[in-house]
Design an enzyme around this catalytic site. Structure first.
Site, mmCIF file in Angstrom:
data_model
loop_
_atom_site.group_PDB
_atom_site.id
_atom_site.type_symbol
_atom_site.label_atom_id
_atom_site.label_comp_id
_atom_site.label_asym_id
_atom_site.label_seq_id
_atom_site.Cartn_x
_atom_site.Cartn_y
_atom_site.Cartn_z
ATOM 1 C CB CYS A 269 -0.938 -0.007 1.209
ATOM 2 S SG CYS A 269 -0.159 -0.527 2.744
ATOM 3 C CG HIS B 93 -1.186 4.056 4.299
ATOM 4 N ND1 HIS B 93 -1.942 3.731 5.405
ATOM 5 C CD2 HIS B 93 -0.617 2.887 3.878
ATOM 6 C CE1 HIS B 93 -1.836 2.435 5.634
ATOM 7 N NE2 HIS B 93 -1.050 1.892 4.727
#
Lengths: 346, 346
Positions: free
Chosen positions: B130, B247
């Protein structure tokens, strides 16, 4: 002089002011009088010191008569208004605001780093910005390696914005993930607001014309002044995270020569004010919840840069209200007392 | 081929698996069949796709018979066990785990960056980590400037550790600031646990011998592979924050030549998959709460390094479960369909 000292705290009811009272008590500061001052709005409140109830007075022009040391933590505007009055009353002002930090004749002091700068004070001594203090405590310990460049990204607690921000984060969390925004973050004067709960805000303080925030430029300018290294290169990013107490900093330092993790670790282990928390195999590295209540600066995750033998990376965490503010201010007051530097002509 | 495709999702009940179902639906993926697979423990649950209720089946050796594309998101061990079986059943595996990413004959693909790598697949295609995906989407857009070094500090959401971590953070927050620790963070297999609520944890995944975590080394190795630049220098620090989705990454990139903020901004504005969120004077910069549900990678806080004209700093945010996982996997599946690359001999 070394006789007990008369201390005033301006901003006594704020997040940092309350910590100042706690630190004076915990460190058995040689007090003969403690005067708690605040805005008229907060006056009348009662706070405890060493089991004694003290009433908070509204600050006035003559509030500093008979005071030896005045600890200021009520914002830059209040400092600008009252610091000259306190100095005229022969008090030494230890100012936690940004009002005087970059003024050339005002010492900007972290006692583990540049206590000698205190001897040159002329009434006002500035306490550095929270995120700067914990950084320079560590950088100072490594200066024999030749500091060249610091790339730093911060993870800053909301308490750096004061008690109202702590309350706002808790209110947001109480309304759960649905809470869309408070009216406080990223800063009380922002044109737009965003939620702080479950979020990360890459803005601390206002933006300057160069695209950096004031908080980021403090990291550059204050570090250079405290370390007395005016050409140190600092690449800062200041970010607010949903943490209440404790600022974290991810730091990469590039030195003048190749360095090993071992020599960095030895220097940090010997450094005053620094605690190593660096045994990853045992699950030990610094994090905000472990530093609450401590005046130490914690360092861990020390490792060599993978590709540059002159660079090292590490993670720094300290209690922003203590080492980043109240504790450092009281340490400055202690230095003044210890060296008999109070009441100098100025 | 371009006829409707038979898709299986292994790990359908997990945080990423559920997002895969959503993304297939939202993007009108040309499905002729959707098979939901999970461990026997999760089998029997019912999930919806386009208004239809689908029952989750326990994965078995023959679960991939008649499947064209198998989206895997059930961890590296499950991938190692079932990917060879799926390939033997002539399914193409798009694997979201780390099991095959660094294997030389496995393409590691971000469709905006290296779609050409897909043409060389031999049964298994790896979906990158990710935190790597959102980084390389941005770096790719800037490669004409000559990428030399990337210093990156991450602010990673707990959903990267799966649904159990999301639940654990909420449980910690419900017990308030007093909650001392969950038994999950920094990672389920850690020897010691720390609280995630109101905290910042400089550990994602396990530590390796070089003092870096696996997550940090993924940023280095996967970026190099995807960008096909094996000498790119990456200095990573991976940190978990109490955020659920999204994130964030604080990045400084050093280029081969002096660059201006303007040319960086022009390149990013034109880049596929990138959205600029960079008007600080209007309170606009990227943050996790604004990216929830988007497949785009958001960039803001673009500014020149104060002292190095070859370096630029910026802040990247993306939805880690979407662009960082499910959305990127479905994009890969779409590329395979669009280019008629399914069912090749391998």
């Amino acid at each position: 002089m070394n006789h007990p000292v008369r201390v005033a705290i301006l901003g006594a009811t704020g997040a940092v002011g309350r910590k100042m009272i706690e630190v004076l008590e915990q460190r058995n500061f040689p007090l003969s009088e403690l005067r708690l001052l605040a805005s008229p709005r907060s006056a009348g409140q009662t706070l405890s010191y060493a089991g004694e109830k003290l009433q908070v007075e509204a600050v006035q022009e003559d509030s500093f008569e008979g005071v030896d040391i005045a600890l200021f933590s009520a914002g830059a505007n209040t400092s600008k208004q009252y610091a000259p009055l306190a100095v005229r009353s022969h008090a030494v002002v230890v100012d936690n605001s940004s009002a005087y930090r970059m003024q050339e004749d005002v010492p900007l002091v972290v006692p583990e780093v540049n206590p000698h700068a205190l001897s040159r004070y002329k009434g006002i001594i500035a306490n550095p910005n929270c995120s700067t203090i914990q950084l320079v405590v560590v950088l100072h310990a490594l200066r024999s390696l030749g500091l060249e460049e610091v790339v730093i990204s911060t993870y800053q607690a909301v308490s750096g914005m004061g008690q109202t921000a702590i309350d706002a984060l808790h209110r947001e969390l109480e309304s759960g993930f649905a809470a869309k925004e408070s009216t406080l973050f990223p800063m009380a004067s922002a044109p737009f607001y965003v939620p702080m709960a479950f979020n990360v805000l890459p803005q601390c303080d206002v933006f300057l014309e160069n695209g950096y925030t004031k908080e980021e430029m403090k990291l550059v300018q204050e570090s250079r002044k405290i370390l007395e290294q005016p050409t140190l290169r600092v690449a800062p990013t200041a970010v607010r995270v949903p943490v209440v107490y404790g600022h974290s900093e991810s730091v990469r330092v590039t030195f003048a020569r190749p360095v090993s993790v071992e020599e960095v670790r030895v220097l940090l282990a010997q450094a005053e004010g620094v605690s190593l928390a660096d045994r990853p195999e045992e699950g030990i590295w610094p994090h905000p919840r472990m530093v609450e209540g401590s005046g130490q600066t914690f360092v861990g995750r020390i490792r060599s840069d993978l590709f540059d033998e002159r660079s090292v990376q590490f993670f720094i965490v300290a209690d922003n209200l203590l080492k980043g503010a109240a504790y450092n201010a009281v340490q400055i007051a202690e230095e003044l007392v210890k060296n008999d530097w109070l009441g100098k002509e100025h």
